[in-house]
Design a protein around this motif. Sequence first.
Motif, PDB file in Angstrom:
ATOM      1  N   TRP A 303     -21.280  15.458  29.342  1.00 50.60           N
ATOM      2  CA  TRP A 303     -22.457  15.714  28.660  1.00 50.60           C
ATOM      3  C   TRP A 303     -24.007  16.183  29.329  1.00 50.60           C
ATOM      4  CZ3 TRP A 303     -22.049  15.638  23.590  1.00 50.60           C
ATOM      5  CH2 TRP A 303     -21.162  15.128  22.903  1.00 50.60           C
ATOM      6  N   ARG A 304     -23.568  15.896  30.588  1.00 52.33           N
ATOM      7  CA  ARG A 304     -24.591  16.236  31.540  1.00 52.33           C
ATOM      8  C   ARG A 304     -24.572  17.848  31.609  1.00 52.33           C
ATOM      9  NH1 ARG A 304     -25.096  13.445  37.107  1.00 52.33           N
ATOM     10  NH2 ARG A 304     -25.952  11.943  35.827  1.00 52.33           N
ATOM     11  N   GLY A 305     -23.337  18.474  31.493  1.00 51.89           N
ATOM     12  CA  GLY A 305     -23.453  20.021  31.531  1.00 51.89           C
ATOM     13  C   GLY A 305     -24.021  20.645  30.222  1.00 51.89           C
ATOM     14  N   LEU A 306     -24.117  19.715  29.065  1.00 51.30           N
ATOM     15  CA  LEU A 306     -24.520  20.254  27.927  1.00 51.30           C
ATOM     16  C   LEU A 306     -26.028  19.813  28.008  1.00 51.30           C
ATOM     17  CD1 LEU A 306     -22.047  19.230  25.465  1.00 51.30           C
ATOM     18  CD2 LEU A 306     -22.221  21.340  26.356  1.00 51.30           C
ATOM     19  N   TRP A 307     -26.449  18.786  28.291  1.00 50.39           N
ATOM     20  CA  TRP A 307     -27.909  18.290  28.023  1.00 50.39           C
ATOM     21  C   TRP A 307     -28.807  18.749  29.283  1.00 50.39           C
ATOM     22  CZ3 TRP A 307     -26.338  12.832  26.044  1.00 50.39           C
ATOM     23  CH2 TRP A 307     -25.932  13.084  24.827  1.00 50.39           C
ATOM     24  N   SER A 308     -28.446  18.681  30.459  1.00 51.40           N
ATOM     25  CA  SER A 308     -28.966  18.849  31.612  1.00 51.40           C
ATOM     26  C   SER A 308     -29.416  20.158  32.087  1.00 51.40           C
ATOM     27  CB  SER A 308     -28.561  18.003  32.790  1.00 51.40           C
ATOM     28  OG  SER A 308     -28.605  16.678  32.610  1.00 51.40           O
ATOM     29  N   GLU A 309     -28.440  21.167  31.921  1.00 52.63           N
ATOM     30  CA  GLU A 309     -28.721  22.501  32.221  1.00 52.63           C
ATOM     31  C   GLU A 309     -29.657  23.373  31.559  1.00 52.63           C
ATOM     32  OE1 GLU A 309     -27.192  23.821  34.577  1.00 52.63           O
ATOM     33  OE2 GLU A 309     -25.834  22.051  35.220  1.00 52.63           O
ATOM     34  N   PRO A 310     -30.355  24.105  32.051  1.00 48.77           N
ATOM     35  CA  PRO A 310     -31.426  24.788  31.356  1.00 48.77           C
ATOM     36  C   PRO A 310     -30.729  26.048  30.690  1.00 48.77           C
ATOM     37  CG  PRO A 310     -31.507  25.582  33.618  1.00 48.77           C
ATOM     38  CD  PRO A 310     -30.673  24.294  33.606  1.00 48.77           C
ATOM     39  N   VAL A 311     -31.344  26.232  29.310  1.00 50.90           N
ATOM     40  CA  VAL A 311     -30.939  27.282  28.656  1.00 50.90           C
ATOM     41  C   VAL A 311     -31.944  28.278  28.368  1.00 50.90           C
ATOM     42  CG1 VAL A 311     -30.092  27.609  26.017  1.00 50.90           C
ATOM     43  CG2 VAL A 311     -29.626  25.448  27.198  1.00 50.90           C
ATOM     44  N   ASN A 312     -31.415  29.588  28.503  1.00 52.91           N
ATOM     45  CA  ASN A 312     -32.120  30.776  28.288  1.00 52.91           C
ATOM     46  C   ASN A 312     -31.981  31.582  26.992  1.00 52.91           C
ATOM     47  OD1 ASN A 312     -33.453  30.522  31.254  1.00 52.91           O
ATOM     48  ND2 ASN A 312     -31.668  31.760  32.048  1.00 52.91           N
ATOM     49  N   HIS A 313     -32.960  31.306  26.318  1.00 55.10           N
ATOM     50  CA  HIS A 313     -32.997  31.963  24.693  1.00 55.10           C
ATOM     51  C   HIS A 313     -33.546  33.408  24.814  1.00 55.10           C
ATOM     52  CE1 HIS A 313     -31.993  27.984  23.009  1.00 55.10           C
ATOM     53  NE2 HIS A 313     -33.057  27.678  23.659  1.00 55.10           N
ATOM     54  N   SER A 314     -32.553  34.240  24.389  1.00 57.40           N
ATOM     55  CA  SER A 314     -33.205  35.644  24.278  1.00 57.40           C
ATOM     56  C   SER A 314     -33.867  35.997  23.065  1.00 57.40           C
ATOM     57  CB  SER A 314     -31.813  36.743  24.325  1.00 57.40           C
ATOM     58  OG  SER A 314     -30.907  36.337  23.165  1.00 57.40           O
ATOM     59  N   ALA A 315     -35.067  36.834  23.369  1.00 60.41           N
ATOM     60  CA  ALA A 315     -35.948  36.892  21.918  1.00 60.41           C
ATOM     61  C   ALA A 315     -35.439  38.186  21.359  1.00 60.41           C
ATOM     62  CB  ALA A 315     -37.039  37.199  22.598  1.00 60.41           C
ATOM     63  N   GLY A 316     -34.455  37.969  20.264  1.00 65.75           N
ATOM     64  CA  GLY A 316     -34.132  39.054  19.464  1.00 65.75           C
ATOM     65  C   GLY A 316     -35.073  39.659  18.561  1.00 65.75           C
ATOM     66  N   PRO A 317     -34.806  40.662  17.896  1.00 65.12           N
ATOM     67  CA  PRO A 317     -35.737  41.429  17.082  1.00 65.12           C
ATOM     68  C   PRO A 317     -36.195  40.655  15.874  1.00 65.12           C
ATOM     69  CG  PRO A 317     -33.469  42.600  16.991  1.00 65.12           C
ATOM     70  CD  PRO A 317     -33.543  41.188  17.919  1.00 65.12           C
ATOM     71  N   TRP A 318     -35.282  39.672  15.309  1.00 66.69           N
ATOM     72  CA  TRP A 318     -35.393  38.815  14.073  1.00 66.69           C
ATOM     73  C   TRP A 318     -36.749  38.123  14.684  1.00 66.69           C
ATOM     74  CZ3 TRP A 318     -35.476  33.319  14.660  1.00 66.69           C
ATOM     75  CH2 TRP A 318     -34.986  32.794  15.953  1.00 66.69           C
ATOM     76  N   GLU A 320     -39.592  38.789  15.888  1.00 69.76           N
ATOM     77  CA  GLU A 320     -40.863  39.494  15.572  1.00 69.76           C
ATOM     78  C   GLU A 320     -41.091  39.472  14.143  1.00 69.76           C
ATOM     79  OE1 GLU A 320     -40.206  43.348  17.145  1.00 69.76           O
ATOM     80  OE2 GLU A 320     -40.307  42.535  19.462  1.00 69.76           O
ATOM     81  N   VAL A 321     -39.885  39.642  13.451  1.00 68.58           N
ATOM     82  CA  VAL A 321     -39.861  39.687  11.769  1.00 68.58           C
ATOM     83  C   VAL A 321     -40.558  38.245  11.558  1.00 68.58           C
ATOM     84  CG1 VAL A 321     -38.515  39.855   9.606  1.00 68.58           C
ATOM     85  CG2 VAL A 321     -38.060  41.245  11.395  1.00 68.58           C
ATOM     86  N   VAL A 322     -39.990  37.284  11.977  1.00 68.53           N
ATOM     87  CA  VAL A 322     -40.341  35.881  11.404  1.00 68.53           C
ATOM     88  C   VAL A 322     -42.114  35.438  11.974  1.00 68.53           C
ATOM     89  CG1 VAL A 322     -40.175  33.478  11.872  1.00 68.53           C
ATOM     90  CG2 VAL A 322     -38.109  34.884  11.774  1.00 68.53           C
ATOM     91  N   ALA A 323     -42.351  36.162  13.100  1.00 64.28           N
ATOM     92  CA  ALA A 323     -43.622  35.948  13.281  1.00 64.28           C
ATOM     93  C   ALA A 323     -44.722  36.814  12.621  1.00 64.28           C
ATOM     94  CB  ALA A 323     -43.820  36.583  14.792  1.00 64.28           C
ATOM     95  N   SER A 324     -44.230  37.953  12.171  1.00 59.19           N
ATOM     96  CA  SER A 324     -44.993  38.780  11.145  1.00 59.19           C
ATOM     97  C   SER A 324     -45.093  38.021   9.683  1.00 59.19           C
ATOM     98  CB  SER A 324     -44.497  40.113  11.261  1.00 59.19           C
ATOM     99  OG  SER A 324     -43.275  40.219  10.531  1.00 59.19           O
ATOM    100  N   GLN A 325     -44.050  37.486   9.221  1.00 61.83           N
ATOM    101  CA  GLN A 325     -44.173  36.667   8.058  1.00 61.83           C
ATOM    102  C   GLN A 325     -45.010  35.487   8.097  1.00 61.83           C
ATOM    103  OE1 GLN A 325     -39.979  36.237   6.895  1.00 61.83           O
ATOM    104  NE2 GLN A 325     -39.710  38.446   6.475  1.00 61.83           N
TER     105      GLN A 325
END
Length: 424
Positions: A303-318, A320-325
Amino acid sequence: MHRFFAELEPSLSVTEQNLADRVRYILRSNIFGDAELERLRREAIPSSNGNATAGNAAPLDAQQTAYVDAAVNIPFVANSDDDGIVSHELEIMRSILEESMLETRSMPLENRPRLPRIPLSKRNRAVVRALNPMLVTYLEASRDLCETDSILFGAALAVCRIIGAKLPVAGRATQKSSAIPAWRKRIEDRIAKARALIGRLTSFRSGNNRPRIMRTVRMAFAGTNINLFQPDITQKLTERIDDLKQKIAAWGKRIRRFSERSRRFNQNRLFQSDQKRLYKTLERPEVCGAGPGPDQADTVAFWRGLWSEPVNHSAGPWMEVVASQSASVTPMDPVTITPEDVAEAVRRAPNWKSPGLDGLHHYWLKGFVVCHAVLARQFQEALDQKSLPSLFTTGITHLVPKDQDTADPSKYRPITTQPDEKTI
């Protein structure tokens, strides 16, 4: 009080609990009147008598005096039938309040004692109402939500000590209670003993005359006129064995009948509160999780491997669509938290819902109404600053098994309980 008693009577060996129980019994049984109690108090504590001189009165430590006075007077306050509390009793309650808050101020959350559920009686409400105005000074000086939580927990601990509620000796860790009810354990013990006796009687009937077997058979026929060496002993053994088998069958039916009644009761109650959950339990068999538990080190590592490790999210093109809406969405008006909002949120909350790591139940937030204004102000500050203290991001996680594979840490569903104030 125990230290002072040990100085007076060094030859007697009395525990602290035993001494407190004796004082409580004397006060509840009304063996002595108020005048007699006052006289005994003056004899026990000479320094408290204004007429005593320094030559014939031994000096007494102030803390010991407070302990003795509290032990003598507080049970009377807690068991009074009226709501009126005299000024002397209020001073004792104030000293206990200050001591409890000082004790819990620097105590880690995980080391706090577990607060019990106190009865909703008139005398308990009177004690809570008496301590409520005493908290104003401490709450006004509170700097953040963590300090406010510490003050409220200290006040709740003081109430429990004043009314004589039982508290664990140290820490929050308590022995895990078994899911099997006591009545079922008793019946299962009877069945186990009856089966063991049947085995011994059957072995004796087959010709086993070892001393241990003979002793058990004699105990089975104790109180009767049956001799183990009489001609019809085989028939008597058979009758005794059949009688035990019938008892085992009756006990087993009793367990099944009680279990079925309990199951129907729980299903009816769940149907009234959460029908969707009831239908899910009917469609899917319940996982008992009675198998061996996972290794603690493996569980922490998984559970430490799931909760304590930092996650890097990739900013997909979707995105930008949500931000414009979302650009045309009208922003929400600023939220203002008032004391009435806090009072309403606390009023709708259950009294004794699991409090989380801080150990403070909703009951205490309802009783100490002077904290609502302080909580509203500090929640507003946390909202404006867009940050919460670690008190609200730390909780107790319970792992519920998903299936019969209870040895695998990944086969558990984590459920985390957080502090009561989080619901506000």
